[in-house]
Design a protein around this motif. Structure first.
Motif, mmCIF file in Angstrom:
data_model
loop_
_atom_site.group_PDB
_atom_site.id
_atom_site.type_symbol
_atom_site.label_atom_id
_atom_site.label_comp_id
_atom_site.label_asym_id
_atom_site.label_seq_id
_atom_site.Cartn_x
_atom_site.Cartn_y
_atom_site.Cartn_z
ATOM 1 N N LEU B 99 -16.950 -6.474 1.875
ATOM 2 C CA LEU B 99 -15.040 -7.263 0.563
ATOM 3 C C LEU B 99 -15.347 -5.789 -0.140
ATOM 4 O O LEU B 99 -14.112 -5.545 -0.691
ATOM 5 N N GLN B 100 -15.999 -5.240 -0.039
ATOM 6 C CA GLN B 100 -15.924 -3.302 -1.253
ATOM 7 C C GLN B 100 -14.951 -2.604 -0.953
ATOM 8 O O GLN B 100 -14.238 -2.636 0.412
ATOM 9 N N GLY B 101 -14.170 -2.385 -2.137
ATOM 10 C CA GLY B 101 -13.408 -1.568 -2.020
ATOM 11 C C GLY B 101 -12.025 -2.017 -1.608
ATOM 12 O O GLY B 101 -10.809 -1.596 -1.624
ATOM 13 N N LYS B 102 -12.276 -3.333 -1.441
ATOM 14 C CA LYS B 102 -10.497 -4.577 -0.907
ATOM 15 C C LYS B 102 -10.121 -5.195 -1.742
ATOM 16 O O LYS B 102 -10.653 -5.494 -2.946
ATOM 17 N N ILE B 103 -8.647 -6.212 -2.009
ATOM 18 C CA ILE B 103 -8.845 -7.186 -2.710
ATOM 19 C C ILE B 103 -9.113 -8.719 -1.935
ATOM 20 O O ILE B 103 -9.350 -9.057 -1.278
ATOM 21 N N LEU B 104 -9.544 -9.109 -2.414
ATOM 22 C CA LEU B 104 -10.213 -10.823 -2.373
ATOM 23 C C LEU B 104 -9.308 -11.690 -3.750
ATOM 24 O O LEU B 104 -9.501 -11.162 -4.136
ATOM 25 N N ILE B 105 -8.221 -11.943 -2.568
ATOM 26 C CA ILE B 105 -7.197 -13.265 -2.959
ATOM 27 C C ILE B 105 -8.703 -14.719 -3.141
ATOM 28 O O ILE B 105 -8.688 -15.494 -2.158
ATOM 29 N N ASP B 106 -8.354 -14.960 -4.355
ATOM 30 C CA ASP B 106 -9.678 -16.397 -4.657
ATOM 31 C C ASP B 106 -8.413 -17.523 -5.131
ATOM 32 O O ASP B 106 -7.564 -17.907 -6.046
ATOM 33 N N VAL B 107 -8.657 -18.048 -4.181
ATOM 34 C CA VAL B 107 -7.993 -19.933 -4.080
ATOM 35 C C VAL B 107 -8.799 -20.874 -4.315
ATOM 36 O O VAL B 107 -7.512 -21.497 -4.539
ATOM 37 N N THR B 108 -9.327 -20.098 -4.820
ATOM 38 C CA THR B 108 -10.362 -21.771 -4.786
ATOM 39 C C THR B 108 -10.338 -22.447 -6.066
ATOM 40 O O THR B 108 -9.935 -21.970 -6.711
ATOM 41 N N VAL B 109 -9.292 -23.758 -6.221
ATOM 42 C CA VAL B 109 -10.156 -24.531 -7.215
ATOM 43 C C VAL B 109 -11.464 -25.525 -7.602
ATOM 44 O O VAL B 109 -11.688 -26.301 -6.792
ATOM 45 N N PRO B 110 -12.138 -25.007 -8.343
ATOM 46 C CA PRO B 110 -13.170 -25.689 -8.709
ATOM 47 C C PRO B 110 -12.990 -27.626 -9.318
ATOM 48 O O PRO B 110 -13.139 -27.792 -10.571
ATOM 49 N N LEU B 111 -12.587 -28.322 -8.100
ATOM 50 C CA LEU B 111 -12.251 -29.287 -8.137
ATOM 51 C C LEU B 111 -14.027 -29.766 -8.029
ATOM 52 O O LEU B 111 -14.788 -29.681 -7.121
ATOM 53 N N GLY B 136 -18.812 -8.331 -7.919
ATOM 54 C CA GLY B 136 -19.425 -7.005 -8.787
ATOM 55 C C GLY B 136 -17.743 -6.222 -8.890
ATOM 56 O O GLY B 136 -17.137 -6.177 -7.994
ATOM 57 N N GLU B 137 -18.047 -5.143 -9.460
ATOM 58 C CA GLU B 137 -16.819 -4.722 -10.062
ATOM 59 C C GLU B 137 -15.808 -3.301 -8.632
ATOM 60 O O GLU B 137 -14.997 -3.549 -8.984
ATOM 61 N N GLU B 138 -16.084 -3.840 -7.212
ATOM 62 C CA GLU B 138 -15.421 -3.232 -6.401
ATOM 63 C C GLU B 138 -14.856 -3.246 -5.515
ATOM 64 O O GLU B 138 -14.443 -2.925 -4.891
ATOM 65 N N VAL B 139 -14.954 -4.918 -6.004
ATOM 66 C CA VAL B 139 -13.715 -6.039 -5.458
ATOM 67 C C VAL B 139 -13.206 -6.149 -6.089
ATOM 68 O O VAL B 139 -13.187 -6.997 -7.271
ATOM 69 N N CYS B 166 -4.203 -14.013 -11.568
ATOM 70 C CA CYS B 166 -4.626 -13.139 -12.581
ATOM 71 C C CYS B 166 -5.360 -12.065 -11.944
ATOM 72 O O CYS B 166 -6.121 -12.670 -10.165
ATOM 73 N N GLY B 167 -6.057 -11.310 -12.853
ATOM 74 C CA GLY B 167 -7.353 -9.988 -12.317
ATOM 75 C C GLY B 167 -7.392 -9.331 -13.163
ATOM 76 O O GLY B 167 -5.919 -8.867 -13.663
ATOM 77 N N ASN B 168 -8.442 -8.597 -12.650
ATOM 78 C CA ASN B 168 -8.801 -7.417 -14.268
ATOM 79 C C ASN B 168 -8.033 -5.153 -13.631
ATOM 80 O O ASN B 168 -7.815 -5.293 -14.418
ATOM 81 N N LYS B 169 -7.195 -6.006 -12.261
ATOM 82 C CA LYS B 169 -6.901 -4.778 -11.472
ATOM 83 C C LYS B 169 -4.872 -4.992 -11.566
ATOM 84 O O LYS B 169 -4.841 -5.682 -10.699
ATOM 85 N N LYS B 170 -4.161 -3.989 -12.429
ATOM 86 C CA LYS B 170 -2.468 -4.653 -11.862
ATOM 87 C C LYS B 170 -2.425 -4.244 -10.538
ATOM 88 O O LYS B 170 -1.219 -5.064 -10.226
ATOM 89 N N ALA B 171 -2.722 -2.966 -10.419
ATOM 90 C CA ALA B 171 -2.349 -2.718 -9.031
ATOM 91 C C ALA B 171 -2.688 -3.518 -8.339
ATOM 92 O O ALA B 171 -1.162 -4.202 -6.779
ATOM 93 N N ALA B 172 -4.089 -4.273 -8.101
ATOM 94 C CA ALA B 172 -4.323 -5.535 -7.111
ATOM 95 C C ALA B 172 -2.836 -6.859 -7.102
ATOM 96 O O ALA B 172 -3.073 -7.241 -6.660
ATOM 97 N N ARG B 173 -3.119 -6.855 -8.739
ATOM 98 C CA ARG B 173 -2.275 -8.394 -8.673
ATOM 99 C C ARG B 173 -0.660 -7.430 -8.194
ATOM 100 O O ARG B 173 -0.016 -8.629 -7.649
#
Lengths: 227, 227
Positions: B99-111, B136-139, B166-173
């Motif tokens: 996953l390093q250097g890629k975007i992960l779309i997290d669809v998890t719901v903590p039910l 980590g920050e590279e993902v 939601c996410g820390n990087k605007k370009a990824a969002r």
């Protein structure tokens, strides 16, 4: 319009933006509204403003009064608290004895300035849970109105916004839903008081959206009419 | 339709309800989609089903394949994870190197079954934050799709539902918002990854509403066009 059969409503922190909006909506709908504040002077000023706005809208007869927070709670059947999160606990401690057996509508959003656009839920899970814990089981805490823009509430026009209603007692949630409908919105049973976290967290998301679109965003529930 | 300029998408847990829905939407929109699963057999079965449904809809040419989760991650540009919360961490640990250097779309719901209608956010604040912390920050972890009904995603019809992103990087969002639009919905920048808590908590509220109305509820953002 008669107010005889309607509950008397107190709004603690009724001089703020959201409290002002709720007071206008409920007074206009014919409810007897008590503006509560930490000082009689501020409550008096809010009531003067409220009367002026109602007169401008051609609403002839309203029933509003001004009191300090504790007296307002004692005189009301249902109490809404719209103070900043930092004043929630101290205000509730003050009025706790007068709340027993009543419904408290908790409008608190646990924003942590200056980063109000960031979700930072409190240790207790949500402001709603904090209120229920602090007040005990004899007070029916119902969380609501976290996702309604104060600016829109203050206007007399239609509201394009739904309200999520959380609380441990269904009958109390239903009474609050009646008040939400009187204010011109749809209210939804949204689960036990733990679920207040959802609406409270969503406020920070709406703040993010408001900044981007220069608007006062809200939410609507969709998909109700499918199977 | 060409897929040359589009990113290759992997959907880990792509055999589940939500993964199936996303796969159908993205395949139909012309994206190359890899269904990832814990076993090749399950992934193969999901791809067969996907091809069948696309054929029924008259979608002639789609580009889909089946792989185990790690291989799917290696082969993709953008990876979505749609596994149950209880499998989120172990799945991410497995695919982390790829996953390093890629975007992960997290669809998890903590039910937390069985009380899925109750908001019970995890220690780390949200599943999205857990993913970002673990990877980590590279993902670039981007949280999305928590409030979309899988049943509606699976259908070919229009979706009356918005997606909070939601996410820390605007370009990824922004890349994820493009994928949301390709799937037929509106996506909204909803803040940093902390704000994933809002969408994740809201899922339990929608479950409460679904039970009352016998529906598959979602949300829409309102009030965008005022001042």
């Amino acid at each position: 319009m008669t107010t005889e059969s309607l509950p008397v409503l107190a709004i603690l922190g009724g001089t703020g933006d959201l409290g002002t909006g709720l007071a206008r909506r409920w007074a206009q709908a014919g409810y007897q509204v008590i503006i509560g504040s930490r000082t009689q002077e501020k409550a008096d000023a809010a009531v003067s403003d409220l009367k002026e706005v109602m007169a401008e809208r051609g609403v002839a007869e309203i029933s509003v009064s001004a009191m300090e927070n504790l007296a307002a709670t004692e005189a009301a059947d249902i109490v809404a608290i719209t103070v900043p999160f930092s004043h929630q606990a101290s205000t509730l401690e003050l009025v706790k004895p007068a709340l027993q057996g009543k419904i408290l509508i908790d409008v608190t959003v646990p924003l942590v300035p200056p980063k109000v656009a960031r979700v930072q839920l409190p240790e207790g899970g949500s402001a709603g849970q904090i209120a229920q814990e602090l007040l005990g089981e004899e007070v029916a805490v119902v969380s609501a109105f976290q996702n309604v823009a104060a600016a829109h509430l203050q206007e007399g026009s239609n509201l394009d916004c739904d309200v999520l209603v959380c609380g441990n007692k269904k009958a109390a949630r239903q009474e609050v839903i009646t008040l939400i409908e009187a204010a011109g919105m749809r209210g939804f049973h949204a689960g036990m008081i733990n679920n207040a976290a959802a609406a409270e967290a969503l406020t920070s998301v709406l703040i993010v959206i408001n900044k981007q679109y220069n608007c006062h965003a809200g939410i609507r529930i969709t998909g109700l009419d499918d199977d």
